[in-house]
Design a protein around this motif. Structure first.
Motif, PDB file in Angstrom:
ATOM      1  N   SER A 114       0.804  -1.222   0.000  1.00 53.95           N
ATOM      2  CA  SER A 114       0.000   0.000   0.000  1.00 53.95           C
ATOM      3  C   SER A 114       0.842   1.280   0.000  1.00 53.95           C
ATOM      4  CB  SER A 114      -0.914   0.016   1.226  1.00 53.95           C
ATOM      5  OG  SER A 114      -0.141   0.063   2.419  1.00 53.95           O
ATOM      6  N   ASN A 115       2.157   1.179   0.148  1.00 50.52           N
ATOM      7  CA  ASN A 115       3.011   2.361   0.269  1.00 50.52           C
ATOM      8  C   ASN A 115       3.463   2.831  -1.115  1.00 50.52           C
ATOM      9  OD1 ASN A 115       4.820   4.362   0.945  1.00 50.52           O
ATOM     10  ND2 ASN A 115       5.758   3.193   2.618  1.00 50.52           N
ATOM     11  N   ARG A 116       2.546   3.504  -1.803  1.00 43.25           N
ATOM     12  CA  ARG A 116       2.794   3.921  -3.185  1.00 43.25           C
ATOM     13  C   ARG A 116       3.974   4.885  -3.309  1.00 43.25           C
ATOM     14  NH1 ARG A 116      -3.032   4.908  -3.384  1.00 43.25           N
ATOM     15  NH2 ARG A 116      -2.421   7.069  -3.536  1.00 43.25           N
ATOM     16  N   ALA A 117       4.123   5.792  -2.347  1.00 40.24           N
ATOM     17  CA  ALA A 117       5.224   6.765  -2.426  1.00 40.24           C
ATOM     18  C   ALA A 117       6.575   6.056  -2.346  1.00 40.24           C
ATOM     19  CB  ALA A 117       5.099   7.797  -1.308  1.00 40.24           C
ATOM     20  N   ALA A 118       6.701   5.101  -1.423  1.00 42.73           N
ATOM     21  CA  ALA A 118       7.968   4.371  -1.287  1.00 42.73           C
ATOM     22  C   ALA A 118       8.225   3.503  -2.512  1.00 42.73           C
ATOM     23  CB  ALA A 118       7.962   3.520  -0.016  1.00 42.73           C
ATOM     24  N   ILE A 119       7.197   2.845  -3.011  1.00 42.66           N
ATOM     25  CA  ILE A 119       7.364   2.001  -4.200  1.00 42.66           C
ATOM     26  C   ILE A 119       7.836   2.851  -5.374  1.00 42.66           C
ATOM     27  CG2 ILE A 119       6.131   0.580  -5.901  1.00 42.66           C
ATOM     28  CD1 ILE A 119       4.318  -0.313  -3.464  1.00 42.66           C
ATOM     29  N   SER A 120       7.265   4.030  -5.525  1.00 42.83           N
ATOM     30  CA  SER A 120       7.683   4.924  -6.604  1.00 42.83           C
ATOM     31  C   SER A 120       9.146   5.335  -6.438  1.00 42.83           C
ATOM     32  CB  SER A 120       6.786   6.167  -6.627  1.00 42.83           C
ATOM     33  OG  SER A 120       7.242   7.071  -7.596  1.00 42.83           O
ATOM     34  N   LEU A 121       9.548   5.670  -5.225  1.00 39.60           N
ATOM     35  CA  LEU A 121      10.951   6.022  -4.973  1.00 39.60           C
ATOM     36  C   LEU A 121      11.860   4.871  -5.362  1.00 39.60           C
ATOM     37  CD1 LEU A 121      13.309   7.675  -3.665  1.00 39.60           C
ATOM     38  CD2 LEU A 121      12.720   6.507  -1.529  1.00 39.60           C
ATOM     39  N   TYR A 122      11.563   3.692  -4.850  1.00 46.89           N
ATOM     40  CA  TYR A 122      12.445   2.546  -5.086  1.00 46.89           C
ATOM     41  C   TYR A 122      12.475   2.148  -6.563  1.00 46.89           C
ATOM     42  CZ  TYR A 122      11.876   2.135  -0.020  1.00 46.89           C
ATOM     43  OH  TYR A 122      11.820   2.381   1.329  1.00 46.89           O
ATOM     44  N   ARG A 123      11.317   2.057  -7.187  1.00 44.38           N
ATOM     45  CA  ARG A 123      11.240   1.581  -8.571  1.00 44.38           C
ATOM     46  C   ARG A 123      11.599   2.675  -9.580  1.00 44.38           C
ATOM     47  NH1 ARG A 123       5.594   0.337  -9.395  1.00 44.38           N
ATOM     48  NH2 ARG A 123       5.545   2.561  -9.755  1.00 44.38           N
ATOM     49  N   ASP A 124      10.935   3.811  -9.468  1.00 39.11           N
ATOM     50  CA  ASP A 124      11.057   4.841 -10.504  1.00 39.11           C
ATOM     51  C   ASP A 124      12.318   5.695 -10.348  1.00 39.11           C
ATOM     52  OD1 ASP A 124       8.594   3.843 -11.316  1.00 39.11           O
ATOM     53  OD2 ASP A 124       7.474   5.417 -10.259  1.00 39.11           O
ATOM     54  N   SER A 125      12.703   6.009  -9.120  1.00 39.15           N
ATOM     55  CA  SER A 125      13.861   6.886  -8.911  1.00 39.15           C
ATOM     56  C   SER A 125      15.167   6.117  -8.741  1.00 39.15           C
ATOM     57  CB  SER A 125      13.652   7.768  -7.678  1.00 39.15           C
ATOM     58  OG  SER A 125      12.539   8.608  -7.858  1.00 39.15           O
ATOM     59  N   LEU A 126      15.092   4.966  -8.088  1.00 41.03           N
ATOM     60  CA  LEU A 126      16.321   4.242  -7.756  1.00 41.03           C
ATOM     61  C   LEU A 126      16.566   2.993  -8.596  1.00 41.03           C
ATOM     62  CD1 LEU A 126      16.094   4.635  -3.880  1.00 41.03           C
ATOM     63  CD2 LEU A 126      17.678   5.810  -5.419  1.00 41.03           C
ATOM     64  N   GLY A 127      15.563   2.527  -9.335  1.00 38.99           N
ATOM     65  CA  GLY A 127      15.774   1.408 -10.251  1.00 38.99           C
ATOM     66  C   GLY A 127      15.552   0.020  -9.683  1.00 38.99           C
ATOM     67  N   PHE A 128      14.911  -0.088  -8.521  1.00 36.86           N
ATOM     68  CA  PHE A 128      14.600  -1.406  -7.962  1.00 36.86           C
ATOM     69  C   PHE A 128      13.529  -2.092  -8.801  1.00 36.86           C
ATOM     70  CE2 PHE A 128      16.694   0.338  -4.346  1.00 36.86           C
ATOM     71  CZ  PHE A 128      17.012  -0.700  -3.479  1.00 36.86           C
ATOM     72  N   GLU A 129      13.520  -3.423  -8.743  1.00 37.99           N
ATOM     73  CA  GLU A 129      12.470  -4.218  -9.380  1.00 37.99           C
ATOM     74  C   GLU A 129      11.795  -5.082  -8.334  1.00 37.99           C
ATOM     75  OE1 GLU A 129      14.113  -6.446 -12.612  1.00 37.99           O
ATOM     76  OE2 GLU A 129      14.566  -4.646 -13.782  1.00 37.99           O
ATOM     77  N   VAL A 130      10.499  -5.292  -8.506  1.00 42.14           N
ATOM     78  CA  VAL A 130       9.772  -6.203  -7.621  1.00 42.14           C
ATOM     79  C   VAL A 130      10.184  -7.624  -7.978  1.00 42.14           C
ATOM     80  CG1 VAL A 130       7.499  -7.090  -6.963  1.00 42.14           C
ATOM     81  CG2 VAL A 130       7.830  -4.627  -7.335  1.00 42.14           C
ATOM     82  N   THR A 131      10.618  -8.384  -6.991  1.00 46.97           N
ATOM     83  CA  THR A 131      11.054  -9.763  -7.228  1.00 46.97           C
ATOM     84  C   THR A 131      10.062 -10.792  -6.704  1.00 46.97           C
ATOM     85  OG1 THR A 131      12.358  -9.704  -5.195  1.00 46.97           O
ATOM     86  CG2 THR A 131      13.504  -9.191  -7.263  1.00 46.97           C
ATOM     87  N   ASP A 132       9.258 -10.404  -5.704  1.00 45.64           N
ATOM     88  CA  ASP A 132       8.257 -11.325  -5.182  1.00 45.64           C
ATOM     89  C   ASP A 132       7.261 -10.591  -4.302  1.00 45.64           C
ATOM     90  OD1 ASP A 132      10.035 -10.864  -3.104  1.00 45.64           O
ATOM     91  OD2 ASP A 132      10.227 -12.943  -2.514  1.00 45.64           O
TER      92      ASP A 132
END
Length: 156
Positions: A114-132
């Motif tokens: 549910s933490n859309r802001a953190a997900i956006s930071l990690y994925r969109d700004s820092l390049g993380f990918e969801v693995t599971d």
């Protein structure tokens, strides 16, 4: 705002920021364990008065592996100091230290679905990918996304 490596003297401020912002809380002993075991990996953002307004608590995975892996245990920025890029800077400082001190190949973290802001930071700004997806990962039953960022190796 100043970003610097966390010290033992910062641990109460880090714990306070955690208690104010996050439902996942840790004992002081847990912060101390991180600070003593991986002192290079945790950072704080401090205001001009020296008050901790944000932090990242990070570690290296303790299970032996061919590829050293860093992990973000917790990151938080007090509400009045959000949207200033502090979380991004804290993440980057810790990532750089993981590579420099431990030759980390990648970094992992968990984030509430549910933490859309953190997900956006990690994925969109820092390049993380969801693995599971980790079902009922949190104490309140919410799922987490497991996320990973593979560090680019410097050209030899």
């Amino acid at each position: 705002m100043d970003i610097r490596q966390a010290t033992i003297d910062d641990l109460l401020g880090m714990q306070n920021a955690n208690l104010l912002n996050l439902p996942e809380n840790y004992t002081f002993k847990y912060y101390l364990y991180h600070a003593l075991t991986w002192p290079e990996l945790s950072y704080v953002a401090v205001d001009p008065a020296g008050r901790v307004v944000g932090y990242i608590l990070a570690k290296m995975e303790e299970e032996p592996s061919d590829e050293p892996s860093g992990h973000v245990t917790s990151i938080s920025v007090l509400r009045p100091y959000r949207r200033l890029g502090l979380a991004n800077k804290l993440m980057k400082q810790s990532q750089e230290a993981m590579v420099a001190h431990y030759n980390a190949a990648h970094i992992t973290l968990n984030v509430r679905k549910s933490n859309r802001a953190a997900i956006s930071l990690y994925r969109d700004s820092l390049g993380f990918e969801v693995t599971d997806v980790n079902k009922a990962y949190y104490a309140d039953g919410e799922d987490s996304y497991g996320m990973k960022l593979v560090f680019k190796k410097a050209d030899a």
